[in-house]
Write a protein that holds these residues in place. Structure first.
Motif, mmCIF file in Angstrom:
data_model
loop_
_atom_site.group_PDB
_atom_site.id
_atom_site.type_symbol
_atom_site.label_atom_id
_atom_site.label_comp_id
_atom_site.label_asym_id
_atom_site.label_seq_id
_atom_site.Cartn_x
_atom_site.Cartn_y
_atom_site.Cartn_z
ATOM 1 N N TRP A 226 8.337 15.263 -3.294
ATOM 2 C CA TRP A 226 8.242 14.775 -1.821
ATOM 3 C C TRP A 226 8.783 13.377 -1.467
ATOM 4 O O TRP A 226 7.993 12.641 -1.236
ATOM 5 C CB TRP A 226 6.608 14.973 -1.370
ATOM 6 C CG TRP A 226 6.048 16.385 -1.378
ATOM 7 C CD1 TRP A 226 6.994 17.328 -1.228
ATOM 8 C CD2 TRP A 226 4.975 16.841 -1.443
ATOM 9 N NE1 TRP A 226 6.513 18.621 -0.816
ATOM 10 C CE2 TRP A 226 5.041 18.294 -1.347
ATOM 11 C CE3 TRP A 226 3.644 16.484 -1.714
ATOM 12 C CZ2 TRP A 226 3.832 19.139 -1.176
ATOM 13 C CZ3 TRP A 226 2.596 17.192 -1.718
ATOM 14 C CH2 TRP A 226 2.638 18.432 -1.648
ATOM 15 N N ILE B 122 0.253 4.062 -2.778
ATOM 16 C CA ILE B 122 -0.537 5.386 -2.803
ATOM 17 C C ILE B 122 -0.126 6.613 -3.450
ATOM 18 O O ILE B 122 -0.691 7.396 -4.006
ATOM 19 C CB ILE B 122 -0.674 5.574 -1.057
ATOM 20 C CG1 ILE B 122 -1.473 4.901 -0.461
ATOM 21 C CG2 ILE B 122 -0.715 7.016 -0.958
ATOM 22 C CD1 ILE B 122 -1.344 4.716 1.084
ATOM 23 N N TRP C 72 -9.047 15.885 -2.831
ATOM 24 C CA TRP C 72 -8.898 14.461 -3.241
ATOM 25 C C TRP C 72 -9.277 13.522 -2.103
ATOM 26 O O TRP C 72 -8.666 12.662 -1.740
ATOM 27 C CB TRP C 72 -7.350 14.306 -3.229
ATOM 28 C CG TRP C 72 -6.834 14.573 -4.701
ATOM 29 C CD1 TRP C 72 -7.435 14.754 -6.009
ATOM 30 C CD2 TRP C 72 -5.417 14.766 -5.157
ATOM 31 N NE1 TRP C 72 -6.717 15.103 -6.923
ATOM 32 C CE2 TRP C 72 -5.487 15.115 -6.440
ATOM 33 C CE3 TRP C 72 -4.386 14.890 -4.377
ATOM 34 C CZ2 TRP C 72 -4.401 15.433 -7.200
ATOM 35 C CZ3 TRP C 72 -3.147 14.974 -5.331
ATOM 36 C CH2 TRP C 72 -3.019 15.382 -6.410
ATOM 37 N N PHE D 180 0.771 -1.195 0.252
ATOM 38 C CA PHE D 180 0.180 -0.159 -0.055
ATOM 39 C C PHE D 180 0.884 1.435 -0.022
ATOM 40 O O PHE D 180 0.564 2.234 -0.791
ATOM 41 C CB PHE D 180 -0.933 -0.051 1.075
ATOM 42 C CG PHE D 180 -2.400 -0.669 0.863
ATOM 43 C CD1 PHE D 180 -3.311 0.109 0.328
ATOM 44 C CD2 PHE D 180 -2.482 -1.982 1.199
ATOM 45 C CE1 PHE D 180 -4.453 -0.526 0.002
ATOM 46 C CE2 PHE D 180 -3.923 -2.665 0.943
ATOM 47 C CZ PHE D 180 -4.543 -1.773 0.255
ATOM 48 N N LEU D 181 1.871 1.027 0.901
ATOM 49 C CA LEU D 181 2.797 2.426 0.977
ATOM 50 C C LEU D 181 3.327 2.707 -0.422
ATOM 51 O O LEU D 181 3.416 3.640 -1.065
ATOM 52 C CB LEU D 181 3.863 2.101 1.950
ATOM 53 C CG LEU D 181 3.408 2.302 3.414
ATOM 54 C CD1 LEU D 181 4.865 2.188 4.435
ATOM 55 C CD2 LEU D 181 2.779 3.671 3.550
ATOM 56 N N HIS E 104 -7.994 14.143 -9.521
ATOM 57 C CA HIS E 104 -6.663 14.331 -9.808
ATOM 58 C C HIS E 104 -6.821 15.044 -11.264
ATOM 59 O O HIS E 104 -6.210 16.168 -11.600
ATOM 60 C CB HIS E 104 -5.767 13.036 -10.075
ATOM 61 C CG HIS E 104 -4.667 13.127 -10.797
ATOM 62 N ND1 HIS E 104 -3.803 12.103 -11.119
ATOM 63 C CD2 HIS E 104 -3.988 14.087 -11.578
ATOM 64 C CE1 HIS E 104 -2.731 12.602 -11.803
ATOM 65 N NE2 HIS E 104 -2.850 13.920 -11.990
ATOM 66 N N ILE F 126 4.035 15.912 -8.064
ATOM 67 C CA ILE F 126 4.093 16.160 -6.699
ATOM 68 C C ILE F 126 4.786 15.204 -5.882
ATOM 69 O O ILE F 126 5.734 15.455 -5.165
ATOM 70 C CB ILE F 126 2.666 16.499 -6.115
ATOM 71 C CG1 ILE F 126 1.998 17.754 -6.789
ATOM 72 C CG2 ILE F 126 2.559 16.184 -4.726
ATOM 73 C CD1 ILE F 126 0.751 17.966 -6.485
ATOM 74 N N ILE F 127 4.600 13.948 -6.383
ATOM 75 C CA ILE F 127 5.305 12.874 -5.726
ATOM 76 C C ILE F 127 6.931 12.939 -6.068
ATOM 77 O O ILE F 127 7.411 12.691 -4.968
ATOM 78 C CB ILE F 127 4.907 11.586 -6.246
ATOM 79 C CG1 ILE F 127 3.566 11.183 -5.971
ATOM 80 C CG2 ILE F 127 5.895 10.265 -5.943
ATOM 81 C CD1 ILE F 127 3.297 11.216 -4.469
ATOM 82 N N ASP G 68 2.610 15.979 -15.920
ATOM 83 C CA ASP G 68 1.376 16.142 -16.616
ATOM 84 C C ASP G 68 1.168 17.799 -16.720
ATOM 85 O O ASP G 68 0.339 17.992 -17.717
ATOM 86 C CB ASP G 68 0.289 15.617 -15.788
ATOM 87 C CG ASP G 68 0.267 14.279 -16.087
ATOM 88 O OD1 ASP G 68 0.772 13.639 -16.858
ATOM 89 O OD2 ASP G 68 -0.401 13.503 -15.073
ATOM 90 N N LEU H 104 -5.587 19.147 -12.154
ATOM 91 C CA LEU H 104 -4.568 19.270 -13.043
ATOM 92 C C LEU H 104 -5.326 20.295 -14.008
ATOM 93 O O LEU H 104 -4.839 21.295 -14.363
ATOM 94 C CB LEU H 104 -4.561 17.828 -14.019
ATOM 95 C CG LEU H 104 -3.315 17.785 -15.034
ATOM 96 C CD1 LEU H 104 -1.980 18.295 -14.387
ATOM 97 C CD2 LEU H 104 -3.362 16.528 -15.660
ATOM 98 N N ALA I 174 -1.717 7.342 -6.673
ATOM 99 C CA ALA I 174 -3.135 8.323 -6.521
ATOM 100 C C ALA I 174 -2.737 9.821 -6.853
ATOM 101 O O ALA I 174 -3.641 10.586 -7.086
ATOM 102 C CB ALA I 174 -3.926 8.097 -5.552
ATOM 103 N N PHE I 175 -1.540 10.344 -6.741
ATOM 104 C CA PHE I 175 -1.133 11.603 -6.851
ATOM 105 C C PHE I 175 -0.359 11.884 -7.938
ATOM 106 O O PHE I 175 0.259 11.011 -8.495
ATOM 107 C CB PHE I 175 -0.473 12.057 -5.480
ATOM 108 C CG PHE I 175 -1.101 11.794 -4.020
ATOM 109 C CD1 PHE I 175 -1.024 10.794 -3.532
ATOM 110 C CD2 PHE I 175 -2.033 12.802 -3.855
ATOM 111 C CE1 PHE I 175 -2.002 10.482 -2.299
ATOM 112 C CE2 PHE I 175 -2.823 12.820 -2.863
ATOM 113 C CZ PHE I 175 -2.951 11.403 -1.984
ATOM 114 N N PRO I 176 -0.322 13.261 -8.496
ATOM 115 C CA PRO I 176 0.123 13.234 -9.756
ATOM 116 C C PRO I 176 1.852 13.189 -9.490
ATOM 117 O O PRO I 176 2.265 13.412 -8.770
ATOM 118 C CB PRO I 176 0.120 14.980 -10.069
ATOM 119 C CG PRO I 176 -1.123 15.368 -8.957
ATOM 120 C CD PRO I 176 -1.119 14.354 -7.915
#
Lengths: 261, 261
Positions: free
Chosen positions: A34, A22, B34, A18-19, B43, A30-31, A82, B47, A25-27
């Motif tokens: 971070w 996850i 979200w 899961f880690l 998402h 951003i990932i 994106d 965007l 699920a985000f663009p």
């Protein structure tokens, strides 16, 4: 994990799965900026860099020579993710909506002006290997890249270009590139899928020391004096769009990598 | 979870703990839009809406009357979260950096022009209860809000204002509000902490039907004819900044809620 029993190992596997999932699920943009162990610094950087981008895209920042050091990963993620594509598509959509509202006179004098670099052609492959605007601009290596004539089209701009041609606009390409680069520029434009432009305008000997905003205004003024109506103008720099003999509508494409006065 | 043994339950607890924590590593504005069960739609919306915001802040979009319906939560989160504050601060920083570079002549003719709504004063409390720009503008209810004279200052603008005053700029307030609203506007400005402006310029009877860009250009032109040098101009609308008699530097503040031509 020697102390973990069967169910425990199973649950930990699920946890790690899961880690790992996850972030998807985000663009991507951003990932990438971070990493989990420095989330709060990175949050601050993303917040600041997004505001910095606002200030350069609106021209509030005025002249700047390099992107802020802390924004390198932000700009890289923006350009490769994106968001750059999406921003470019929305601007192309704005441009096309306006173009469709124009009454084409049919006398061959309805003009649209495009800049080339970061407008029709993308130099992202070059900037990928030169720090995305974080390094001092190196004219020699950039000119070598230009000579390769391998810059790809910005997809949204290529689609717009074709639509404008269909609608009956005469397309003028107005670039800060030099007359010495005419051949490679024509070759690169063809390679990227552009054709049928009315005229390709490059800096001649007398233009070399002019700021872009003056040089480009003068060239647009020449077109107006020839009888053209400049309905639209697309460029990634404010110096493509401002000054005098400005178009009826100007379209600022995104470019957080460099600034040309 | 009856089938899960001791270690398994422990690991699952850890898993649920992590799942709960991860979103906090991301900015509030993104999280709010979200919810986990519609991540991919959201998402796409984020965007798109971020690109829409690019297109309105650069003026690429031209005139628009309402925010896109799908961007309501995006605009709400932007306005209420860190990003609006951060964007405003970076613009104020740009403005101050420029202001400090100006050589003040000392003849009392160095001017800075500020718009009022969404520039010095924030009408966010009003827009909070009127859909953040998603509803058709209702002049009657907005004027009632103006009459309350309770709009707070935009903090970054109030700081900038005070710094400019210290630096020796004469401050002109140029607003689309009507002369009929002079008293409540002065009262609101004082309530929010503004004082010592040189002149408050509102629409008189002959200005009522002019587009903002014409009215504001004419008023700036009057100042120039009086001998003022307009070094800086701060506004949330392009119609505050463009036209004629434009300032040496213009500063576009963020506003994704409405557009004034």
């Amino acid at each position: 994990m020697a102390f973990v029993s069967g169910y425990g190992r199973f649950a930990l596997t699920i946890l790690l799965f899961f880690l790992g999932q996850i972030p998807n699920a985000f663009p991507q943009s951003i990932i990438q900026s971070w990493p989990r162990n420095q989330a709060s610094n990175d949050h601050d950087d993303v917040l600041y860099c997004d505001s910095w981008r606002f200030s350069v895209e609106t021209n509030d920042a005025g002249y700047w020579s390099k992107i802020p050091a802390r924004c390198l990963s932000f700009v890289r993620d923006y350009m490769n993710g994106d968001r750059y594509r999406s921003d470019s598509e929305v601007v192309a959509g704005n441009s096309l909506a306006f173009a469709r509202s124009v009454e084409i006179a049919g006398d061959g004098r309805d003009a649209w002006v495009f800049d080339i670099d970061e407008t029709l052609l993308s130099n992202l492959p070059y900037y990928e290997s030169h720090g995305f605007g974080s390094e001092t601009f190196d004219e020699k290596s950039f000119d070598e890249w230009v000579d390769l004539a391998e810059a790809p089209a910005l997809p949204a701009s290529l689609s717009l270009y074709k639509e404008l041609e269909q609608l009956g606009f005469k397309i003028f390409l107005l670039t800060g590139r030099s007359e010495f680069q005419r051949n490679v520029t024509e070759k690169n434009l063809a390679y990227a899928g552009y054709k049928n432009w009315e005229r390709l305008l490059l800096r001649g000997p007398s233009d070399q020391r002019k700021p872009a905003i003056v040089y480009k205004s003068e060239k647009r003024s020449d077109l107006v004096n020839e009888g053209y109506t400049i309905h639209g103008n697309s460029g990634d720099q404010w110096s493509d769009l401002m000054g005098f003999a400005i178009a009826q509508r100007s379209f600022k494409l995104p470019n957080p990598m460099y600034y040309i006065a």
